[in-house]
Design a protein around this motif. Structure first.
Motif, PDB file in Angstrom:
ATOM      1  N   ALA A 134       0.850  -1.191   0.000  1.00 51.26           N
ATOM      2  CA  ALA A 134       0.000   0.000   0.000  1.00 51.26           C
ATOM      3  C   ALA A 134       0.886   1.242   0.000  1.00 51.26           C
ATOM      4  O   ALA A 134       1.979   1.230   0.564  1.00 51.26           O
ATOM      5  N   PRO A 135       0.432   2.344  -0.612  1.00 52.46           N
ATOM      6  CA  PRO A 135       1.294   3.538  -0.714  1.00 52.46           C
ATOM      7  C   PRO A 135       1.427   4.332   0.571  1.00 52.46           C
ATOM      8  O   PRO A 135       2.416   5.029   0.761  1.00 52.46           O
ATOM      9  N   THR A 136       0.448   4.260   1.478  1.00 60.51           N
ATOM     10  CA  THR A 136       0.487   5.069   2.700  1.00 60.51           C
ATOM     11  C   THR A 136       0.263   4.193   3.926  1.00 60.51           C
ATOM     12  O   THR A 136      -0.297   3.093   3.844  1.00 60.51           O
ATOM     13  N   ILE A 190       4.775  -0.791   8.796  1.00 58.06           N
ATOM     14  CA  ILE A 190       4.683   0.602   8.380  1.00 58.06           C
ATOM     15  C   ILE A 190       5.655   1.433   9.209  1.00 58.06           C
ATOM     16  O   ILE A 190       6.101   1.009  10.276  1.00 58.06           O
ATOM     17  N   GLY A 191       5.988   2.604   8.728  1.00 55.44           N
ATOM     18  CA  GLY A 191       6.876   3.484   9.452  1.00 55.44           C
ATOM     19  C   GLY A 191       6.210   4.064  10.687  1.00 55.44           C
ATOM     20  O   GLY A 191       4.980   4.037  10.838  1.00 55.44           O
ATOM     21  N   LEU A 229       1.148 -10.448   5.020  1.00 53.09           N
ATOM     22  CA  LEU A 229       2.058  -9.352   5.348  1.00 53.09           C
ATOM     23  C   LEU A 229       1.574  -8.112   4.608  1.00 53.09           C
ATOM     24  O   LEU A 229       1.519  -8.100   3.374  1.00 53.09           O
ATOM     25  N   ILE A 230       1.213  -7.085   5.357  1.00 47.43           N
ATOM     26  CA  ILE A 230       0.726  -5.829   4.784  1.00 47.43           C
ATOM     27  C   ILE A 230       1.779  -4.762   5.070  1.00 47.43           C
ATOM     28  O   ILE A 230       2.159  -4.562   6.232  1.00 47.43           O
ATOM     29  N   ALA A 231       2.241  -4.077   4.041  1.00 48.37           N
ATOM     30  CA  ALA A 231       3.397  -3.195   4.240  1.00 48.37           C
ATOM     31  C   ALA A 231       3.418  -2.050   3.250  1.00 48.37           C
ATOM     32  O   ALA A 231       2.793  -2.109   2.184  1.00 48.37           O
ATOM     33  N   THR A 232       4.149  -1.015   3.643  1.00 46.52           N
ATOM     34  CA  THR A 232       4.540   0.041   2.705  1.00 46.52           C
ATOM     35  C   THR A 232       5.917  -0.330   2.149  1.00 46.52           C
ATOM     36  O   THR A 232       6.700  -1.012   2.825  1.00 46.52           O
ATOM     37  N   PRO A 233       6.243   0.062   0.925  1.00 46.31           N
ATOM     38  CA  PRO A 233       7.483  -0.408   0.290  1.00 46.31           C
ATOM     39  C   PRO A 233       8.746  -0.095   1.086  1.00 46.31           C
ATOM     40  O   PRO A 233       9.639  -0.947   1.204  1.00 46.31           O
ATOM     41  N   GLY A 234       8.838   1.117   1.633  1.00 46.95           N
ATOM     42  CA  GLY A 234      10.056   1.499   2.338  1.00 46.95           C
ATOM     43  C   GLY A 234      10.337   0.646   3.557  1.00 46.95           C
ATOM     44  O   GLY A 234      11.454   0.145   3.748  1.00 46.95           O
ATOM     45  N   ARG A 235       9.327   0.448   4.404  1.00 43.12           N
ATOM     46  CA  ARG A 235       9.548  -0.350   5.618  1.00 43.12           C
ATOM     47  C   ARG A 235       9.772  -1.825   5.279  1.00 43.12           C
ATOM     48  O   ARG A 235      10.553  -2.509   5.953  1.00 43.12           O
ATOM     49  N   GLY A 277       7.837   7.977  -8.052  1.00 39.72           N
ATOM     50  CA  GLY A 277       9.112   7.456  -7.575  1.00 39.72           C
ATOM     51  C   GLY A 277       9.077   6.098  -6.921  1.00 39.72           C
ATOM     52  O   GLY A 277      10.102   5.641  -6.416  1.00 39.72           O
ATOM     53  N   PHE A 278       7.924   5.405  -6.898  1.00 38.60           N
ATOM     54  CA  PHE A 278       7.853   4.091  -6.286  1.00 38.60           C
ATOM     55  C   PHE A 278       8.329   2.974  -7.218  1.00 38.60           C
ATOM     56  O   PHE A 278       8.502   1.849  -6.777  1.00 38.60           O
ATOM     57  N   ILE A 279       8.501   3.266  -8.479  1.00 36.59           N
ATOM     58  CA  ILE A 279       8.790   2.209  -9.449  1.00 36.59           C
ATOM     59  C   ILE A 279      10.048   1.409  -9.094  1.00 36.59           C
ATOM     60  O   ILE A 279      10.024   0.173  -9.124  1.00 36.59           O
ATOM     61  N   PRO A 280      11.186   2.038  -8.740  1.00 40.22           N
ATOM     62  CA  PRO A 280      12.367   1.226  -8.403  1.00 40.22           C
ATOM     63  C   PRO A 280      12.115   0.278  -7.227  1.00 40.22           C
ATOM     64  O   PRO A 280      12.562  -0.879  -7.266  1.00 40.22           O
ATOM     65  N   ASP A 281      11.434   0.745  -6.177  1.00 39.61           N
ATOM     66  CA  ASP A 281      11.149  -0.115  -5.025  1.00 39.61           C
ATOM     67  C   ASP A 281      10.239  -1.272  -5.416  1.00 39.61           C
ATOM     68  O   ASP A 281      10.452  -2.412  -4.986  1.00 39.61           O
ATOM     69  N   ILE A 282       9.226  -0.986  -6.226  1.00 43.84           N
ATOM     70  CA  ILE A 282       8.293  -2.037  -6.634  1.00 43.84           C
ATOM     71  C   ILE A 282       9.016  -3.086  -7.480  1.00 43.84           C
ATOM     72  O   ILE A 282       8.825  -4.302  -7.304  1.00 43.84           O
TER      73      ILE A 282
END
Length: 505
Positions: free
Chosen positions: A80-82, A108-109, A127-133, A163-168
């Motif tokens: 999820a994005p947020t 999540i952060g 597992l539910i997460a934001t990409p960064g964490r 800007g999420f494309i590299p993480d995804i």
């Protein structure tokens, strides 16, 4: 009409759905659940508020009902994005898994790593997460994604944009190639859709409504606003917002107010509280615990006005939101669809009002082009009074402007008189005659060069008014005077002498 019992869901899942008060699936749910249960990749596009979250949680729970998770190897992954949207997805899993023994973890952060690591170590089914964490845990060596069977990307257009494309791409590379992938979003631009084709294998496309359409249950309007002065525009705009809120009266039970910038979120919330309105801000710079408390208060009804950035525009489900105010026109047209989608959910009526200043008219045109609909223009409360005030100010303005020229004109004659008084001192007529008398003097100098020092007094006279007049307008007048003879009184004596010698020879 299709019912949930016709979708081959697990009986325990159907029991949880019935206890939640749902009987019939929404179009996106009816279209996405069957192919998802068959193990196919799904690309789902539907309006906000149509139940996209249940479109992937229900089939995931049914498929995960059998099996057991291993330590540090989740069986499914939801991105999820947020943070708020991820927390909402987790709440949906809690609602529909109450009769099943499935475990979940929310990464999540703003939350302690230690607590999250303890959940992962025990093994989780979901597992539910934001990409960064998620990547933070992976780099710490606390997580393996090789056991992921089902992967979901919620709000796919936002995940692949900004800007999420590299993480995804990196997360997808860490998961097995045999995984099942589900993409869901309210908007899907063509260029973003081409990117999704690299992640999905022959997906089943479920599009229950044209992309980026707005619900018919939402009454929309836009107020065209222009401040009286540039430095007053922001405060006058906030006053207009307060007038719009007050004009709704009892029809406004609660509302979300969207701003483009985080600083404007804080300022607007502070302004509303200053004038006695129940408001609180929420944006990405706030502490996670504060964000969750604010959001919980808004859901429970203890908070009436939620001033938010776009962190609250995506996927947040608060069914009873009566109004949405766009304090700023969103810079991305797709965000407008998500923002106003916070109201008019689950068949309810809603109202969305936007304030547009002249510099945002281009963004407004982009929104109308995207939704293929002209947003009605509405008059702001108190507009006539503001117009009368402007007319009054306009009537006073000319007087103020006329006052300055009058002062200028009163000064004018004074300056003119001063100039006229100075003219007798300059004595242009006498000055004009001076060159005529200079010719005999020049001849005298030519015949008697030894008397040249007697011209010193004339030089001293020129240091006064004569010099200023010769440098000024009087000198130009002398040049045009036809009475001037010879080369004037400035002729050097040696030149005159040379003429006399030449004449004698």
């Amino acid at each position: 009409m299709t019912k949930f019992t016709d979708l081959n869901l697990d009986p325990k899942v159907l029991k949880a759905i019935d206890e939640a008060g749902y009987e019939s699936p929404t179009p996106i749910q009816a279209g996405a659940i069957p192919p998802a249960l068959e193990g196919k990749d799904v690309l789902g596009i539907a309006q906000t508020g149509t139940g996209k979250t249940a479109s992937f949680t229900l089939p995931m729970i049914t498929m995960l009902a059998k099996g057991r998770a291993r330590a540090r190897m989740p069986r499914s992954l939801v991105l999820a994005p947020t943070r708020e949207l991820a927390a909402q997805v987790a709440e949906n899993f809690d609602t529909y898994t109450k009769h099943l023994k499935l475990t979940k973890a929310l990464l999540i952060g703003g939350v302690s790593f230690k607590e999250q690591e303890q959940l992962i170590d025990r093994g989780v089914d979901v597992l539910i997460a934001t990409p960064g964490r998620l990547l933070d845990h992976f780099e710490r060596g606390k997580l393996l994604l090789t056991g992921v069977q089902i992967m979901v990307v919620d709000e796919a257009d936002r995940m692949l944009d900004m800007g999420f494309i590299p993480d995804i791409e990196r997360i997808f590379s860490l998961t097995p190639f045999t995984r099942q992938t589900l993409f869901f979003s309210a908007t899907m631009a063509p260029e973003i859709e081409r990117i999704t084709n690299t992640f999905l294998s022959n997906p089943t496309r479920i599009e229950v409504a044209r992309q980026a359409t707005t619900s018919e249950n939402i009454e929309q309007g836009v107020v065209m606003f222009k401040g009286s002065r540039k430095d007053r525009e922001a405060s006058e705009k906030r006053r207009l917002l307060r007038d719009l809120i007050a004009a709704e009266g009892d029809a406004l039970t609660n509302a979300i107010i969207f701003c483009n910038r985080k600083t404007d979120v804080d300022i607007t919330a502070k302004s509303l509280k200053k004038y006695g309105m129940d408001a609180a801000p929420i944006h990405g710079d706030l502490d996670q615990s504060q964000r969750m408390r604010t959001l919980d208060g808004f859901r429970e009804g203890t908070l009436k006005l939620l001033v938010a950035s776009d962190v609250a525009a995506r996927g947040l489900d608060v069914p009873s939101v009566s109004h949405v105010f766009n304090f700023d026109v969103p810079s991305h047209a797709e965000d407008y669809v998500h923002r106003i989608g916070r109201t008019g959910r689950a068949g309810r009526k809603g109202k969305a009002v936007m304030i547009c200043v002249p510099r945002d008219e281009k963004n407004l045109a982009d929104i109308e082009s995207l939704v293929e609909k002209t947003i009605p223009r509405i008059d702001a409360p108190g507009r006539p009074a503001m117009a009368e005030t402007a007319e009054a100010e306009g009537a006073d303005a000319p007087e103020a402007k006329d006052t300055k020229p009058r002062r200028t004109r009163t000064r004018g004659p004074r300056k003119t008189e001063a100039k006229s008084d100075a003219k007798p001192e300059v004595k242009p007529e006498a000055q004009a005659e001076a060159p005529v008398q200079a010719a005999p003097e020049v001849q005298a100098e030519a015949t008697a060069p030894e008397k040249a020092p007697e011209r010193a007094p004339e030089k001293s006279d020129r240091s006064g008014s004569s010099r200023s007049s010769s440098r000024g307008r009087g000198r130009r007048d002398d040049r045009d005077d036809k009475k001037v003879v010879g080369m004037g009184d400035h002729l050097p004596s040696f030149i005159a002498l040379s003429f006399e010698e030449r004449r004698a020879s």
